[in-house]
Design an enzyme around this catalytic site. Structure first.
Site, PDB file in Angstrom:
ATOM      1  N   LYS A  49       0.846  -1.201   0.000  1.00 57.26           N
ATOM      2  CA  LYS A  49       0.000   0.000   0.000  1.00 57.26           C
ATOM      3  C   LYS A  49       0.880   1.249   0.000  1.00 57.26           C
ATOM      4  O   LYS A  49       1.889   1.308   0.705  1.00 57.26           O
ATOM      5  CB  LYS A  49      -0.908  -0.028   1.232  1.00 57.26           C
ATOM      6  CG  LYS A  49      -1.966   1.065   1.301  1.00 57.26           C
ATOM      7  CD  LYS A  49      -2.840   0.841   2.530  1.00 57.26           C
ATOM      8  CE  LYS A  49      -3.934   1.884   2.661  1.00 57.26           C
ATOM      9  NZ  LYS A  49      -4.804   1.633   3.834  1.00 57.26           N
ATOM     10  N   SER A  81      -9.534   1.622   3.138  1.00 53.44           N
ATOM     11  CA  SER A  81      -8.677   2.412   2.280  1.00 53.44           C
ATOM     12  C   SER A  81      -7.613   1.585   1.546  1.00 53.44           C
ATOM     13  O   SER A  81      -6.899   2.109   0.673  1.00 53.44           O
ATOM     14  CB  SER A  81      -7.961   3.496   3.092  1.00 53.44           C
ATOM     15  OG  SER A  81      -7.145   2.924   4.095  1.00 53.44           O
ATOM     16  N   SER A 139      -9.824  -1.056   7.234  1.00 54.28           N
ATOM     17  CA  SER A 139      -9.301  -0.808   5.886  1.00 54.28           C
ATOM     18  C   SER A 139      -8.533  -1.955   5.251  1.00 54.28           C
ATOM     19  O   SER A 139      -8.163  -1.863   4.084  1.00 54.28           O
ATOM     20  CB  SER A 139      -8.421   0.443   5.891  1.00 54.28           C
ATOM     21  OG  SER A 139      -9.213   1.592   6.040  1.00 54.28           O
TER      22      SER A 139
END
Length: 461
Positions: free
Chosen positions: A78, A148, A172
């Site tokens: 990420k 996210s 997330s």
């Protein structure tokens, strides 16, 4: 090597010299080149360093000097986790040229274990959302990919990486895992280092893996948090906590799925124990105060004069956090500790809890709100409704596909364990995965969705 083979199977093929690390990398990069221009899971690729890592892995395998199960396996990160030499912009415009000088601790651990880091993955702006709108769900293009960690969820689902690392502050990792029908693990708070990870709310931030099965999660997590003791095989008579009041407002489809799963577990001779848990509405206030206040403090201190130009969802969250006083924050922490102790106390009577990950199927891309039992909630609030509790308490949670839907996707459940019981929880989740027996044909679903993926990408181009 089939694109959708598991990480563990790819590692075994590397060990047996049935495939080389450079060939495995080329296969993944080819698929990214073909498919990610539509899905947009990656925000930056690192092919040169990945090729060097793959070649080094090939030499180690030739010498029989393998670093471990991840040696030579392509993994993605990420993009709010510092990963050299990538641009790690965390969805924020003023970080569009940010290249970290050194890797985050988790990336260092992966590289020392021989993993091939292929690039960084999209996130919601500053990790404030649960939609990652720039990413298209590879197997359900009209639905959100979740966030996210939407880039990690989509990349794993689309076969663009064998595993990915995400972060989880209110759900997330688990939310995109559920939306993309993959597996995700939020460890106990503090078990995995967050050094080099751009924070949302430090006291709630967790770092963990996403993959296509629990065995793959275990392989990655063993590098991020090496096992500290032997873990026995799960007992055939697990005490499984169910809290129907906690998810009473779920969509009827989710309630039917939970009834089906509890029946299957009871048939497998596990003992179902009804429990009472803190209500989601009681958790949400403390969660929003904690997260937005900590986020506001970080962004106003580190980006003075810049945070006002953040994308709307991030700026609105910061502005909300600035409205809360020290007293508000302190009271939220008192409530939080009380709730955390109450949840930990549940594990005196049960081995695990099982709850839905989401109160409904993945929301539509175009939706601003979701209806739950006649009550309309913003998508953000609806998607974190059942997950945020465990960011407040710090308990480990696995989200796995558990109930197959008619279109071949799956609804997911959260399997929750006692704090710092992470390895045992993963072992139990792997055992339950066999009981649920949900098989997702990612390749077939992605092929069927391909035209819709391209249509949506043209619309949002």
């Amino acid at each position: 090597m089939p694109h959708f083979t598991t990480l563990v199977s790819a590692a075994e093929a590397l060990h047996a010299r049935e495939v080389s690390a450079p060939d495995l990398l080329r296969d993944v990069l080819d698929r990214i080149g073909r498919d990610d221009r539509f899905i947009r899971a990656f925000s930056d690729l690192t092919p040169a360093t990945a090729e060097a890592e793959a070649k080094a892995s090939e030499f180690r395998h030739a010498r029989g000097d393998i670093l471990g199960p991840l040696d030579g396996v392509p993994i993605a990160i990420k993009d709010l986790i510092d990963t050299t030499p990538a641009i790690c912009r965390a969805g924020l415009p003023h970080l569009a040229d940010y290249r970290p000088r050194r890797d985050a601790d988790v990336v260092t651990r992966l590289r020392r274990a021989g993993a091939v880091i292929i690039g960084v993955l999209e996130t919601d702006a500053g990790a404030f959302g649960t939609r990652t709108p720039q990413v298209i769900n590879p197997i359900a293009p009209d639905l959100i990919a979740g966030g996210s960690s939407g880039g990690p969820g989509a990349a794993v689902c689309a076969g663009l990486a064998y595993g990915a690392i995400g972060t989880d502050t209110g759900g997330s990792i688990r939310i995109p895992a559920a939306c993309c029908s993959v597996a995700g693990f939020k460890p106990s708070w503090g078990r995995v280092s967050a050094k080099g990870v751009r924070p949302l709310a430090q006291s709630c931030d967790h770092v963990g893996p996403l993959a296509r099965c629990v065995a793959d999660l275990q392989a990655i997590q063993a590098v991020l948090d090496p096992p500290r003791e032997e873990v026995a095989e799960p007992a055939p008579n697990l005490r499984i906590g169910i809290a129907p009041d906690y998810f009473a407002d779920a969509d009827p489809l989710v309630l039917r799925a939970m009834a089906h799963l509890t029946s299957a577990l009871a048939d497998a001779r596990h003992r179902m124990v009804d429990l009472r848990m803190p209500a989601p509405d009681d958790i949400m206030d403390s969660h929003m105060i904690t997260v937005t206040r900590e986020a506001a403090r970080y962004h106003t201190e580190h980006f003075p004069g810049l945070w006002q130009a953040h994308p709307d969802i991030a700026r609105d969250g910061i502005e909300l956090g600035r409205t809360f006083s020290d007293v508000d924050y302190g009271l939220a922490q008192v409530r939080r500790r009380r709730i955390a102790d109450a949840v930990e106390g549940l594990f005196e009577a049960v081995d695990i809890l099982i709850l839905p990950t989401l109160p409904m199927d993945a929301p539509a891309r175009e939706a601003d709100t979701v209806s739950l039992r006649g009550r309309r909630l913003p998508v953000l609030e609806a998607t974190i409704r059942y997950t945020a509790l465990f960011n407040q308490t710090g308990h480990p949670v696995v989200s796995i596909p558990a109930f197959r839907l008619a279109d071949g996707r799956a609804l997911s459940v959260q399997i929750v364990g006692a704090r710092h019981n992470d390895q045992r929880l993963l072992a139990i989740a792997r055992y339950l995965e066999d009981i649920f027996a949900v098989t997702i044909d990612y390749d077939e679903l992605a092929r069927a969705a391909q035209m819709d993926v391209r249509r949506l990408r043209r619309r949002y181009a």
